[in-house]
Design an enzyme around this catalytic site. Sequence first.
Site, mmCIF file in Angstrom:
data_model
loop_
_atom_site.group_PDB
_atom_site.id
_atom_site.type_symbol
_atom_site.label_atom_id
_atom_site.label_comp_id
_atom_site.label_asym_id
_atom_site.label_seq_id
_atom_site.Cartn_x
_atom_site.Cartn_y
_atom_site.Cartn_z
ATOM 1 N N THR A 1 26.487 48.617 60.352
ATOM 2 C CA THR A 1 25.026 48.599 61.072
ATOM 3 C C THR A 1 23.795 47.897 60.153
ATOM 4 O O THR A 1 22.778 46.953 59.954
ATOM 5 C CB THR A 1 24.079 50.219 60.783
ATOM 6 O OG1 THR A 1 24.924 50.407 58.848
ATOM 7 C CG2 THR A 1 24.494 50.908 62.270
ATOM 8 N N SER B 1 39.545 38.586 32.570
ATOM 9 C CA SER B 1 39.499 39.855 33.331
ATOM 10 C C SER B 1 40.770 40.792 33.015
ATOM 11 O O SER B 1 41.781 39.662 33.132
ATOM 12 C CB SER B 1 39.507 39.714 34.750
ATOM 13 O OG SER B 1 39.804 41.212 35.165
ATOM 14 N N ASP C 1 26.429 46.471 49.208
ATOM 15 C CA ASP C 1 27.372 47.049 48.792
ATOM 16 C C ASP C 1 26.116 46.951 46.932
ATOM 17 O O ASP C 1 26.790 46.997 45.966
ATOM 18 C CB ASP C 1 29.484 45.376 48.324
ATOM 19 C CG ASP C 1 29.720 46.567 49.866
ATOM 20 O OD1 ASP C 1 29.397 47.161 50.254
ATOM 21 O OD2 ASP C 1 30.288 45.352 49.947
HETATM 22 P P1 ADP Z 1 36.429 45.264 47.054
HETATM 23 O O1 ADP Z 1 35.305 45.098 46.725
HETATM 24 O O2 ADP Z 1 36.656 45.989 48.729
HETATM 25 O O3 ADP Z 1 36.922 45.637 46.024
HETATM 26 P P2 ADP Z 1 37.003 42.002 47.815
HETATM 27 O O4 ADP Z 1 37.615 42.073 48.815
HETATM 28 O O5 ADP Z 1 35.400 42.221 47.982
HETATM 29 O O6 ADP Z 1 37.227 43.834 48.124
HETATM 30 O O7 ADP Z 1 37.062 42.303 46.266
HETATM 31 C C1 ADP Z 1 37.901 42.038 45.668
HETATM 32 C C2 ADP Z 1 38.387 40.767 44.920
HETATM 33 O O8 ADP Z 1 37.631 40.841 43.511
HETATM 34 C C3 ADP Z 1 39.956 41.073 44.061
HETATM 35 O O9 ADP Z 1 40.317 40.421 44.789
HETATM 36 C C4 ADP Z 1 39.193 39.913 43.004
HETATM 37 O O10 ADP Z 1 39.010 38.546 43.517
HETATM 38 C C5 ADP Z 1 37.419 40.092 42.344
HETATM 39 N N1 ADP Z 1 37.604 41.119 42.069
HETATM 40 C C6 ADP Z 1 37.382 42.294 41.505
HETATM 41 N N2 ADP Z 1 36.558 43.302 40.126
HETATM 42 C C7 ADP Z 1 37.762 41.810 39.649
HETATM 43 C C8 ADP Z 1 37.982 42.153 38.061
HETATM 44 N N3 ADP Z 1 37.437 43.458 37.697
HETATM 45 N N4 ADP Z 1 38.355 41.523 37.634
HETATM 46 C C9 ADP Z 1 39.114 40.306 38.420
HETATM 47 N N5 ADP Z 1 38.321 40.055 39.505
HETATM 48 C C10 ADP Z 1 37.808 41.020 40.171
HETATM 49 MG MG MG Z 2 33.921 44.065 48.249
#
Ligand code: ADP
Ligand code: MG
Length: 387
Positions: free
Chosen positions: A38, A70, A177
Site C-alpha cells: 500500500t 561492521s 521502514d
Molecule cells: P532487510 O532490510 O530486510 O534486512 P535488505 O536487503 O533491504 O534486507 O538489507 C540487507 C542489507 O543491508 C545487507 O545485505 C547488508 O548489505 C546491509 N546491512 C544491514 N545491516 C548491516 C550491518 N549491521 N552491517 C553491514 N551491512 C548491513
Molecule cells: Mg531492507
Amino acid sequence: MDIPSPESTADAFADRYGRRPDGVWSAPGRVNLIGEHTDYNDGLVFPFAIERRTWAAVGRREDRLLTVHSGAMPEPAQASLDSLNPEDFDGWSAYVFGVLWAMEQRGVDLAGRTGFDVMLASDVPLGAGLSSSAAIECAVASAVNDEWELGLSRRDLITICQLAENGAVGAPTGNMDQTASLMGKAGHGVLIDVRAETAEPVPLHFADEHLELLVIDTRVHHEHATGGYGARRRSCELGAQLMGVGSLRDLDEADLPRAAEVLDDETFRRVRHVITENARVARTAQVVAADGPRAIGDLLVASHASMRDDFEISVPELDLAVETALANGAIGARMTGGGFGGAAIALLDADRAEEVGGAIQAAFAAAELTAPIVFVVSPSDGAHRDL
Ligand code: ADP
Ligand code: MG
C-alpha cells in the site's frame, strides 16, 4: 554470537580504533503488522519498531575520511567526504556512505567538515524482511545529525534515509521502514499515511493483554522477488490509469463494481487487494483502540487471504506458517513484507508461543522444508542516542 549492546559496540570501537568513541547511537528493525504493497500507492501502513537494533559507535576524525567496520562483515570500508559518489560505493557500505551522500543531496554542506570512524553491531537479521537496511541507515543518520549538530528533524532523516536506499543502494522502496525505525515508540504501532505524510503512534496493548507477536522467517528468498515486486507496482499503476485516478488511494470499496467492469481480471484483483488492504489498515487502528488487540485477528487473516489470492505474492511456506499458527490457536496470522518468501507473523497468547513455534517447526519438517527461524518481537522505541 553474543547479543551486542551499546557498551559492547563502544568496546569494539575502542579495540579497532585505539580510542573511545564520542557516542553510540542505535535504530531498530521493524515488522509490518498490516498494510502490504500500500505504501507506493499513497496508502496506509501500520508497522512497529522491534527490540532488535543496529548500534553505531562513532568518533570524529581530523581528516575528511569515513571509515566503517561492521561486526556482520569481514572487511571494513572507506570513503572520503571530498568525493561521495554512489557509483563508487561497494556492497553493504552503500547503506552507510549513502546516508552522507543523501545528506549532501538534501542541502547539508560538507565543506569544512571532518569525517568519522564508525563501528557497527546489530542483532537485526540481515535480509529477513525485518529491515536491517533501515536500521543501519537510521542509526548512522542519527549519529551524524548529532555529531555535526545539523538539527535535522526526524521527518528530514526519514527523507534522507529513504534517498540513501533509493539513490545510493538502488532499491526502489517506499519510506515505511525508515519511518518505523525513526518514529517507533515502545508499546505502540506507527500508523503511517503515506499521502498525508503523517506517522501517528497508536497503543497496541499487546503486553496488557498477555499477547505476543511471533515472527516466522521461512528463509525462502525467491529469485523473482525483485521482478515480482516491479510487476505488482506496474499493475497498480495500470489500474489507477485505467480507472482515471492519480493513485489507487483515490479509490475505495464503492469503486469495486466499476473496477470489475473496466479492468481485466488480473489487474482487477491487484487493485482489489490495495483497496481492501487500505481499508483493513484503517480498521485495524480503529479496532485496536476501541476493542483491543484481540479483536484484530480477523483483519490479519483477511489480509493474508488477499495477498495469497488477489495479489498472488504468497508462497507455500508462508501459507503453511499462517495455517499452522491459526490451527494451533493464534488469534491472527499473515505473511508480512514484500512477498515471494520472507517472514510471516502470528499474534497469540504469550503462553502459547512456544507450542505454536514447535507446531510450525514440526509442520515444516513433515513437509521436508528448510527449518524456519521463529522468534518473538515486541513494539519498541525508535532511533536514539544510547551513550
Ligand atoms: P532487510 O532490510 O530486510 O534486512 P535488505 O536487503 O533491504 O534486507 O538489507 C540487507 C542489507 O543491508 C545487507 O545485505 C547488508 O548489505 C546491509 N546491512 C544491514 N545491516 C548491516 C550491518 N549491521 N552491517 C553491514 N551491512 C548491513
Ligand atoms: Mg531492507
